[in-house]
Design a protein around this motif. Structure first.
Motif, short mmCIF file in Angstrom:
data_model
loop_
_atom_site.label_atom_id
_atom_site.label_comp_id
_atom_site.label_asym_id
_atom_site.label_seq_id
_atom_site.Cartn_x
_atom_site.Cartn_y
_atom_site.Cartn_z
N GLU A 419 0.93 -1.25 0.11
CA GLU A 419 -0.08 0.14 -0.05
C GLU A 419 0.84 1.18 -0.04
O GLU A 419 0.46 2.31 -0.41
N LYS A 426 -0.10 6.79 -6.55
CA LYS A 426 -1.12 7.91 -6.66
C LYS A 426 -0.87 9.28 -6.50
O LYS A 426 -1.15 10.13 -7.13
N ILE A 494 -3.87 11.34 0.92
CA ILE A 494 -3.19 9.76 0.31
C ILE A 494 -1.86 9.65 1.31
O ILE A 494 -1.89 8.40 1.71
N ASN A 497 -3.47 8.53 4.54
CA ASN A 497 -3.88 7.19 4.45
C ASN A 497 -2.76 6.16 4.42
O ASN A 497 -2.96 5.03 4.89
C1 LIG Z 1 -6.25 3.93 1.60
O1 LIG Z 1 -5.47 2.63 1.70
C2 LIG Z 1 -6.28 1.70 1.34
C3 LIG Z 1 -5.37 0.44 1.58
O2 LIG Z 1 -4.59 0.68 2.63
C4 LIG Z 1 -6.74 1.79 -0.08
O3 LIG Z 1 -7.51 0.47 -0.47
C5 LIG Z 1 -7.42 2.99 -0.37
O4 LIG Z 1 -8.09 3.01 -1.78
C6 LIG Z 1 -6.74 4.11 0.08
N1 LIG Z 1 -7.72 5.27 0.26
C7 LIG Z 1 -7.09 6.60 -0.52
C8 LIG Z 1 -8.14 7.61 -0.33
O5 LIG Z 1 -5.87 6.54 -1.17
#
Ligand SMILES: *[C@@H]1O[C@H](CO)[C@@H](O)[C@H](O)[C@H]1NC(C)=O
Ligand SMILES: Cc1cc2nc3c(=O)[nH]c(=O)nc-3n(C[C@H](O)[C@H](O)[C@H](O)COP(=O)(O)OP(=O)(O)OC[C@H]3O[C@@H](n4cnc5c(N)ncnc54)[C@H](O)[C@@H]3O)c2cc1C
Ligand SMILES: *[C@@H]1O[C@H](CO)[C@@H](O)[C@H](O)[C@H]1NC(C)=O
Ligand SMILES: *[C@@H]1O[C@H](CO)[C@@H](O)[C@H](O)[C@H]1NC(C)=O
Length: 576
Positions: A419, A426, A494, A497
């Motif tokens: 991730e 991203k 991002i 997260n």
């Molecule tokens: C946040 O992280 C999760 C996995 O850890 C991912 O599935 C999700 O898309 C992410 N959300 C954003 C807004 O980046």
């Protein structure tokens, strides 16, 4: 069962407090020309009327575009910010700009006057701080103008410019309260890192400072906490601060250490730059110098998907370096021709080149395997002294930049490396550059016992990851606004997260100034105590910076408090 009714009567009185405003230049009670002249005499003729850097540059004979971009050169211009977007006022209607290639020049967010301080007296002396307090002026403080949040400049302000507080003295046995704290250096708040590295080298000492040239270690750097390539070995810079000399809002000069003004000492170590007083000098622990080795690798990654894979590998392999207490920086930027360029610089202390090569080989091979081409494989720079390895000769200024960042926990690297890779992808797809500072862990984590205002997220972090947005002067003010908004609403989430935490934290010196919950993000559980200390030392909010303690009371720009501010007064009564 005894049953009785207690009801608590909450008498809530809400009343609106009128906004308090600092003195704008067009107010009748703004200091007159003769008041300014009086101030100038009191500061030995060191009061300057200052202009934006582009105008100052235009008025000079020798300001080439090469010099325009040199931080060392810019440092001598009192109105400059290294990221000169902070000199611009995009918010006024019409915007007040002063661009390098522009034809008109407006003052924008550049202070009106500056005191070019070289002594405590200039800062204090019933003049600097006291003059601003007397006329209720907006005050700003600046050493190098490196601030990524624009905290060292303010529209309509009087600037106390501490760039020329250049004192350096080394002590073998620094005593505080009769106790020997060992070897230390006392540094004026204007001293640039490269100057201090050079001075330390001459006496075979080193200290925890950043990998930078013109950052002022005793200005904003230390108040944010201060990270370094040698932090995993020796801790954060503020973990090694022993004492500060500070001019307070009252104009009084105080010493803050473990024994005297220990609350202020606590706040100055991580509680955020520019919120406490004017630092005159700081005393930092020093260490015998040691050799250093830097390993450098450059990769080309054709797609952001490959970057994602490379970063996931990096995240899994990073713990292999733990026993060596390395510090590492990686940058990833878009390359118009080839996709993405990734640079990884890893700093080893007292290690043999042969060992470094062997250790890094498996990492470089693994990145190659995802499809990267390797431009520079394992360039090694081994130097007899860590000081020279950490010294930079200059850095680029006169450009536009904003940041967003998060401290990424060690636990995130352990539990979801994939991730972390995807989040990098991203970010790149949103058009920002990435700078990863893998400078936590080791001694930074072990120093969790040190009682200071440092964001506790540093103690559980592995890295501090920054997203950087740069833009050309040709971007319109409304597009600049849109870019800033995207940083806050798209980029930073991002990064947040990526931490896997709900209450993720960021390093206040290298972050998004528009963080909506800056109190928690920058200061975590320390905010309440920081607020209390702030009201003790700066009861009238003389030192207000965006994203700083107490700034929630002020509107952007810091000229007026938020109006229609509702204060709730409670009184409790009980009946049975
Ligand atoms: C946040 O992280 C999760 C996995 O850890 C991912 O599935 C999700 O898309 C992410 N959300 C954003 C807004 O980046
Ligand atoms: C090229 C570059 C490299 C960097 N590298 C690192 C790094 O390796 N590690 C790291 O931790 N950070 C790093 N930083 C971030 C750096 O810590 C911050 O930019 C920091 O705010 C710089 O402090 P300054 O005093 O030099 O800057 P300024 O812009 O002059 O001031 C920054 C803040 O400190 C306040 N301040 C300045 N002087 C005083 C004073 N005398 N008394 C009280 N407050 C004062 C200002 O009001 C402002 O709020 C880097 C920044 C740049 C631009
Ligand atoms: C200013 O204009 C020159 C010539 O057009 C250009 O090369 C330079 O990049 C411009 N500088 C900035 C800071 O925009
Ligand atoms: C500020 O003071 C220093 C030290 O006296 C001096 O060298 C420098 O020229 C002054 N800067 C300006 C802009 O006046």
């Amino acid at each position: 069962m005894a049953f009785y009714l207690v009801f608590i009567l909450l008498l809530v009185q809400a009343y609106s407090v009128l906004a308090r405003c600092r003195t704008p230049p067009d107010a009748p009670y703004f200091p007159s020309a003769s008041d300014w002249a009086h101030l100038d005499r009191q500061v030995d003729g060191r009061l300057l009327q200052i202009t934006p850097s582009a105008q100052a540059c235009r008025e000079m004979q020798d300001c080439t575009s090469e010099r325009w971009m040199s931080s060392s050169f810019r440092s001598g211009l009192p109105g400059q910010m290294i990221y000169y977007n902070w000199e611009q006022d995009y918010d006024s209607k019409p915007p007040e700009l002063c661009l390098f290639n522009g034809t008109v020049c407006k003052q924008g967010d550049v202070p009106l006057f500056a005191i070019n301080a070289t002594t405590v007296h200039h800062v204090q002396a019933r003049v600097g701080v006291r003059f601003a307090a007397k006329y209720d002026l907006r005050l700003s403080l600046k050493s190098s103008g490196h601030d990524f949040l624009g905290r060292s400049t303010a529209r309509h302000s009087l600037l106390i410019w501490t760039h020329y507080l250049q004192h350096i003295s080394f002590h073998e046995h620094y005593e505080i309260n009769g106790q020997d704290f060992g070897s230390a250096v006392k540094v004026g708040s204007g001293v640039a890192l490269k100057t201090l590295y050079t001075a330390a080298e001459e006496v075979s000492k080193t200290f925890v400072g950043g990998v930078a040239a013109t950052v002022a270690i005793g200005g904003g750097y230390i108040q944010g906490g201060g990270h370094s390539a040698i932090s995993p070995l020796l801790g954060l810079a503020s973990d090694n601060a022993l004492e500060f000399t500070v001019v307070l809002a009252s104009g009084n000069i105080v010493t803050a250490n473990e024994y005297e003004h220990s609350d202020l000492f606590w706040a100055l170590r991580g509680g955020g730059a520019g919120s406490w007083g004017v630092i005159i000098s700081v005393v930092l622990r020093t260490f015998p110098t040691f050799p250093g080795v830097m390993h450098l690798a450059f990769f080309i990654l054709p797609t952001s998907g490959m970057v994602s894979k490379a970063i996931a590998i990096h995240a899994r392999k990073i713990f292999a370096l733990d026993t060596f207490r390395t510090g590492q920086y990686y940058t990833i930027v878009k390359d118009e021709e080839y996709g993405y360029r990734m640079m990884v610089a890893t700093f080893f202390s007292s290690s043999r080149p042969r060992i470094v090569r062997r250790l890094m080989r498996s990492f470089v091979q693994a990145i190659k395997a995802v499809g990267a081409s390797v431009l520079v494989d394992d360039e090694l720079m081994g130097l007899p002294s860590i000081n020279s390895l950490l010294t930079r000769s200059d850095e680029i200024g006169g450009i536009n930049a904003i940041l967003g960042s998060r401290l990424i926990p060690k636990a995130a690297y352990e539990s979801h490396p994939e991730e972390i890779g995807q989040a990098h992808k991203k970010l790149l797809n949103l058009g920002v550059g990435i700078e990863g500072c893998v400078v936590a862990g080791g001694k930074v984590a072990e120093n969790a016992h040190i009682d200071s205002a440092v964001n506790p997220k540093w103690r559980t972090a592995k890295a501090h990851v920054i997203a950087v947005a740069l833009w050309p002067d040709s971007l319109s003010p409304s597009d600049v606004h849109a870019l800033k908004e995207r940083m806050t609403t798209e980029v930073v989430p991002i990064l947040a997260n990526m931490t896997g935490e709900h209450d993720s934290g960021a390093y206040s010196n290298e972050a998004d100034v528009l963080e909506p919950d800056f109190q928690i993000t920058f200061f975590g559980p320390h905010y309440a105590l920081l607020s209390k200390i702030k009201s003790r030392y700066d009861p009238h909010d003389l030192f207000i910076v965006p994203g700083g303690v107490g700034s929630e009371r002020w509107r952007p720009g810091g000229m007026c408090t938020k109006d229609h501010e509702f204060r709730v007064q409670e009184s409790r009564g009980s009946n049975s």
